[in-house]
Design an enzyme around this catalytic site. Structure first.
Site, PDB file in Angstrom:
ATOM      1  N   VAL A  30      70.226  22.121  -5.105  1.00 40.40           N
ATOM      2  CA  VAL A  30      69.726  22.062  -3.724  1.00 40.40           C
ATOM      3  C   VAL A  30      68.488  22.952  -3.519  1.00 40.40           C
ATOM      4  O   VAL A  30      67.785  22.833  -2.516  1.00 40.40           O
ATOM      5  CB  VAL A  30      70.878  22.438  -2.749  1.00 40.40           C
ATOM      6  CG1 VAL A  30      71.138  23.958  -2.773  1.00 40.40           C
ATOM      7  CG2 VAL A  30      70.622  21.955  -1.331  1.00 40.40           C
ATOM      8  N   LEU A  89      76.860  22.096   2.202  1.00 32.19           N
ATOM      9  CA  LEU A  89      77.970  22.879   1.642  1.00 32.19           C
ATOM     10  C   LEU A  89      77.590  23.504   0.307  1.00 32.19           C
ATOM     11  O   LEU A  89      78.434  24.118  -0.342  1.00 32.19           O
ATOM     12  CB  LEU A  89      79.200  21.976   1.433  1.00 32.19           C
ATOM     13  CG  LEU A  89      79.640  21.040   2.568  1.00 32.19           C
ATOM     14  CD1 LEU A  89      80.915  20.302   2.171  1.00 32.19           C
ATOM     15  CD2 LEU A  89      79.863  21.808   3.847  1.00 32.19           C
ATOM     16  N   THR A 118      70.100  30.043  -3.518  1.00 31.79           N
ATOM     17  CA  THR A 118      70.753  28.774  -3.132  1.00 31.79           C
ATOM     18  C   THR A 118      70.953  28.748  -1.622  1.00 31.79           C
ATOM     19  O   THR A 118      70.691  27.743  -0.957  1.00 31.79           O
ATOM     20  CB  THR A 118      72.098  28.620  -3.863  1.00 31.79           C
ATOM     21  OG1 THR A 118      71.842  28.579  -5.261  1.00 31.79           O
ATOM     22  CG2 THR A 118      72.829  27.350  -3.437  1.00 31.79           C
ATOM     23  N   TYR A 131      75.718  36.821  -1.106  1.00 27.99           N
ATOM     24  CA  TYR A 131      76.335  35.725  -0.345  1.00 27.99           C
ATOM     25  C   TYR A 131      76.233  35.995   1.157  1.00 27.99           C
ATOM     26  O   TYR A 131      75.737  35.160   1.919  1.00 27.99           O
ATOM     27  CB  TYR A 131      77.793  35.588  -0.780  1.00 27.99           C
ATOM     28  CG  TYR A 131      78.534  34.416  -0.188  1.00 27.99           C
ATOM     29  CD1 TYR A 131      78.269  33.116  -0.611  1.00 27.99           C
ATOM     30  CD2 TYR A 131      79.526  34.611   0.772  1.00 27.99           C
ATOM     31  CE1 TYR A 131      78.971  32.034  -0.083  1.00 27.99           C
ATOM     32  CE2 TYR A 131      80.233  33.539   1.299  1.00 27.99           C
ATOM     33  CZ  TYR A 131      79.954  32.250   0.868  1.00 27.99           C
ATOM     34  OH  TYR A 131      80.652  31.191   1.392  1.00 27.99           O
ATOM     35  N   TYR A 170      64.078  26.649  12.510  1.00 25.79           N
ATOM     36  CA  TYR A 170      63.768  25.216  12.421  1.00 25.79           C
ATOM     37  C   TYR A 170      64.137  24.497  13.713  1.00 25.79           C
ATOM     38  O   TYR A 170      63.478  23.525  14.100  1.00 25.79           O
ATOM     39  CB  TYR A 170      64.459  24.571  11.208  1.00 25.79           C
ATOM     40  CG  TYR A 170      63.572  24.597   9.985  1.00 25.79           C
ATOM     41  CD1 TYR A 170      63.333  25.795   9.311  1.00 25.79           C
ATOM     42  CD2 TYR A 170      62.941  23.452   9.509  1.00 25.79           C
ATOM     43  CE1 TYR A 170      62.514  25.838   8.200  1.00 25.79           C
ATOM     44  CE2 TYR A 170      62.119  23.485   8.405  1.00 25.79           C
ATOM     45  CZ  TYR A 170      61.899  24.673   7.753  1.00 25.79           C
ATOM     46  OH  TYR A 170      61.076  24.710   6.658  1.00 25.79           O
TER      47      TYR A 170
END
Ligand code: UDP
Length: 319
Positions: A54, A69, A88, A141, A155
């Site tokens: 991704v 996800l 990620t 994370y 955005y």
């Protein structure tokens, strides 16, 4: 026919979500680099599969809904290559938002209770800003997911992308990876093999465990809301973006979790062993679910014992 993209769709949540969406008649595309996802999770599920990271730009297509996800989510997996995890979260989110901006898809983003860190407010409502170490072993994370929320906001502001955040609390169920390393999968597998439970710390830290079907219900209900409904509900709450905690408020210590599994498997002879608590491990965690209840008319329905039974049945098939 609703066209849906699930990034990270070969993972635990994606496998459950893809099944539900296909059953509901959606046309599902899964994008996954198989870092923690497994193709076997999608066996027999009619999806279009794209093997891709991704962090790379996502191939153009006209999606109505994108579920983001894609990210390793268990502490051992996300800490293994922490820079990869961080990027990620950030680059993946950006690619999803760029695609959504062009095809005008609704984005349902898997955020996390980890954005609250080791919380000083209990239970945690969405308005709580959290208590996160920027420099710890969980930061790749926690902070990655926090930036992903902020990117979503930017955005939405700059390009009007319709993005909705779900702060997911500890979730378990079928299609979890046996090597996931999380407490539910570890304890069930230890119990099925009559190996000792590995309790970290004193085992008195708490988590609130949600069965995966309840989370999938919330995902689907959230995606069905109109942008106007989201605006009306969340602006009245004083938040700038749709954001919902989704979890089961039943709170258990890790020792209680082990005892519950022992009750469900009366022949099990596993003892309790103790290992040091990993750094920055949150002491307590429990969602305040009021907003999800009010907005979605949703509440978790599966009690811990019932969900554990289904999960034990699944893990038996993996032995
Ligand atoms: N834990 C444990 N034994 C294990 C794995 C985890 O006692 O084999 C503890 C862990 O330290 C944490 C809790 O269980 O306090 C939940 O851990 P998990 O990795 O499932 O998810 P987290 O909520 O920490 O991301």
């Amino acid at each position: 026919m609703t066209k849906v993209l699930i990034t990270g769709g070969a993972g635990f949540l994606g496998a459950n979500l893809a099944r539900r969406l296909v059953k509901e008649g959606c046309q599902v595309t899964v994008l996954d680099n198989l870092y923690t996802g497994r193709l076997s999770n999608l066996e027999g599920v009619p999806v279009t599969f794209i093997q891709q990271d991704v962090r790379e730009p996502i191939p153009e297509a006209d999606y109505d809904v994108i579920y983001n996800l894609a990210c390793p989510a268990s502490p051992p997996h996300y800490q293994r290559e922490s820079l990869f995890t961080l990027l990620t979260c950030i680059d993946g989110m950006r690619n999803v938002l760029e695609l959504a901006r062009r095809c005008k898809a609704i984005v349902i983003h898997a955020s996390t209770s980890e954005i609250y860190g080791d919380p000083e407010v209990h239970p945690q409502p969405e308005r709580y800003w959290g208590h996160v170490n920027t420099l710890g072993i969980r930061s790749c994370y926690d902070e990655g997911k926090r930036v992903a929320e902020t990117l979503s906001l930017e955005y939405a502001r700059a390009y009007g992308v319709d993005v909705r955040l779900v702060r997911i609390f500890n979730t378990y169920g079928p299609y979890m990876d046996p090597k996931d390393g999380r407490v539910v999968s570890n304890f069930i597998l230890q119990a099925l093999k009559n190996e000792a439970f590995t309790l970290f710390g004193t085992g008195e830290q708490t988590r609130s465990f949600q069965f995966v079907d309840d989370l999938i219900d919330a995902f689907v209900l959230y995606a069905q809301k109109t942008a106007a409904e989201c605006r009306a509900f969340f602006s009245e709450k004083g938040v700038t973006l749709p954001v919902l905690n989704v979890g089961n408020p039943g709170e258990f210590t890790m020792r209680e979790l082990a005892e519950t599994i022992l009750r469900l498997l009366p022949d099990c002879t596993s003892a309790m062993t103790y290992a040091p608590l990993p750094g920055d491990d949150p002491k307590r965690r429990r969602p305040d679910n009021t907003w999800a209840k009010d907005f979605l008319g949703w509440a978790p329905r599966v009690p811990l014992e019932e969900g554990l039974k289904a999960t034990i049945a699944y893990f038996r098939t993996t032995l």
